[in-house]
Design a protein around this motif. Structure first.
Motif, short mmCIF file in Angstrom:
data_model
loop_
_atom_site.label_atom_id
_atom_site.label_comp_id
_atom_site.label_asym_id
_atom_site.label_seq_id
_atom_site.Cartn_x
_atom_site.Cartn_y
_atom_site.Cartn_z
N PHE A 146 0.77 -1.10 -0.20
CA PHE A 146 0.02 -0.12 0.07
C PHE A 146 0.87 1.40 0.10
O PHE A 146 2.00 1.21 0.29
CB PHE A 146 -1.03 -0.15 1.24
CG PHE A 146 -0.31 0.06 2.55
CD1 PHE A 146 0.17 1.26 2.99
CD2 PHE A 146 0.15 -1.10 3.20
CE1 PHE A 146 0.66 1.29 4.37
CE2 PHE A 146 0.87 -1.14 4.42
CZ PHE A 146 1.21 0.34 5.02
N ASP A 147 0.33 2.54 -0.22
CA ASP A 147 1.12 3.77 -0.34
C ASP A 147 1.17 4.28 0.96
O ASP A 147 0.32 4.59 1.52
CB ASP A 147 0.28 4.68 -1.53
CG ASP A 147 1.13 5.79 -1.67
OD1 ASP A 147 2.08 6.19 -1.06
OD2 ASP A 147 0.72 6.52 -2.79
N THR A 148 2.41 4.15 1.53
CA THR A 148 2.68 4.68 2.74
C THR A 148 2.52 6.01 2.87
O THR A 148 2.21 6.60 3.96
CB THR A 148 4.06 4.34 3.17
OG1 THR A 148 5.09 4.97 2.27
CG2 THR A 148 4.15 2.72 3.43
N ALA A 149 2.79 6.92 1.86
CA ALA A 149 2.43 8.27 1.78
C ALA A 149 0.99 8.82 2.13
O ALA A 149 0.79 9.61 2.57
CB ALA A 149 3.04 8.95 0.65
N LYS A 150 0.13 7.85 1.26
CA LYS A 150 -1.40 8.05 1.25
C LYS A 150 -1.96 7.61 2.63
O LYS A 150 -3.12 8.35 2.82
CB LYS A 150 -1.98 7.30 0.07
CG LYS A 150 -3.36 7.45 -0.19
CD LYS A 150 -3.65 6.80 -1.36
CE LYS A 150 -5.34 7.06 -1.73
NZ LYS A 150 -5.87 6.38 -2.92
N TYR A 151 -1.37 6.55 3.09
CA TYR A 151 -1.87 6.10 4.47
C TYR A 151 -0.83 6.28 5.32
O TYR A 151 -0.26 5.19 5.89
CB TYR A 151 -2.47 4.70 4.22
CG TYR A 151 -3.44 4.26 2.85
CD1 TYR A 151 -4.83 5.17 3.11
CD2 TYR A 151 -3.27 3.75 2.00
CE1 TYR A 151 -5.62 5.06 1.94
CE2 TYR A 151 -4.06 3.42 0.86
CZ TYR A 151 -5.32 4.32 0.99
OH TYR A 151 -6.18 4.26 -0.22
N PRO A 152 -0.59 7.11 6.10
CA PRO A 152 0.72 7.12 7.02
C PRO A 152 0.32 6.46 8.40
O PRO A 152 1.10 6.09 8.82
CB PRO A 152 0.60 8.79 7.18
CG PRO A 152 -0.39 9.30 6.60
CD PRO A 152 -0.92 8.60 5.50
N ALA A 278 -7.87 2.09 6.02
CA ALA A 278 -6.83 2.74 5.39
C ALA A 278 -6.84 4.21 5.60
O ALA A 278 -7.80 4.95 5.26
CB ALA A 278 -7.16 2.68 3.69
#
Length: 279
Positions: A146-152, A278
């Motif tokens: 998953f996108d760590t920047a989108k889901y910090p 998320a």
């Protein structure tokens, strides 16, 4: 230290005010006081409720702006300080509730406050879901990245940026030093296993005479534990041939070992789809 001149009225212990039960039953609560003389305890209760709310709002403004809140009748100054207090909390004077109900729906209001569906659970907690598709705002625990920047917030729980693959898996509580399942680390996988089982075979020894030849032989007579015996249909096992110089026995014993009825060890279960928020 900033001061707040707005004070709640009649707050001391034993103050001359109605109890909450008496106040709720007061006829004037809905109609207001009519002509005549109102009891002091009734008036004091009404004053305390009103002044307590005002004092609380003034204290919020004072603490948020670190300024004195004066009871001087300057409404404009008080409104300006309220706006500054809201700004200090990341809100605005024009929209003090940060678009809580921008579209007029309860779900949007909850979402804007960060109180969306399942928000009582920390981000990253696997939740059993009865559908094949995860609802909006959730991801399936299928081992995907998953996108760590989108889901910090999700990245705080799973710094690798990859969700655990819980498809077809059971979740087991981490041992954490208890000694029941030692040597495990969090999120570590474990293969299936079966508790050790044992059994015993009882063997009967005898001699078989065939003319002048003597043959030593043995037959399994009984089994215990995980072992059982199936007898040949021709005879009930081996018979000991005694005091004769000829003859043999017929039949044989089949040793059976049967453990389990599946390709894995598992308890009774119900299939759910594990998902996480998320965010």
């Amino acid at each position: 230290m900033a001061t707040n001149e707005f004070k709640a009225f009649a707050t001391a212990g034993g103050a001359n005010v109605l109890s909450q039960e008496e106040y709720l039953a007061l006829a004037a609560l809905s109609t207001g006081f009519q002509s005549g003389i109102a009891k002091s305890a009734e008036i004091n209760k009404a004053l305390r409720q009103a002044t307590t709310g005002v004092a609380a709002l003034a204290q919020f403004i004072s603490e948020a702006t670190d300024s004195d809140i004066n009871d001087n009748g300057d409404v404009s100054a008080l409104v300006d300080k309220l706006a500054a207090a809201l700004a200090a909390r990341g809100l605005s004077r024009e929209n003090p509730f940060a678009d809580i109900a921008a579209d007029g729906t309860e779900n949007q209001a909850l979402a804007n406050l960060g109180l969306g569906e399942g928000s009582a659970l920390p981000v990253g907690v696997p939740v059993p879901w009865p559908g094949e598709t995860a609802p909006e705002g959730w991801l399936k625990c299928n081992g995907a990245s998953f996108d760590t920047a989108k889901y910090p917030k999700l990245a705080l729980a799973y710094p690798s940026g990859k969700l655990p693959d819980l498809r077809g898996e059971f979740i087991r509580g981490w041992d954490d030093g208890r000694g029941v399942d030692s040597g495990r680390t969090l999120l570590a996988t474990q293969s299936d296993g079966t508790r050790s089982q044992s059994g015993s075979l009882w063997v009967r020894q005898f001699k078989v005479y065939n003319n002048a030849n003597i043959t030593n032989a043995a037959a399994v007579q009984n089994g215990e534990g995980v072992f059982s015996i199936d007898n040949n249909a021709a005879t009930n096992g081996w018979d000991y041939i005694e005091n004769t110089r000829s003859g043999t026995t017929s039949g044989a014993n089949k040793i059976k070992l049967s453990i389990g009825n599946a390709t894995e060890t598992r308890p009774r279960n119900v299939a759910f789809n594990y998902i996480v928020r998320a965010a």
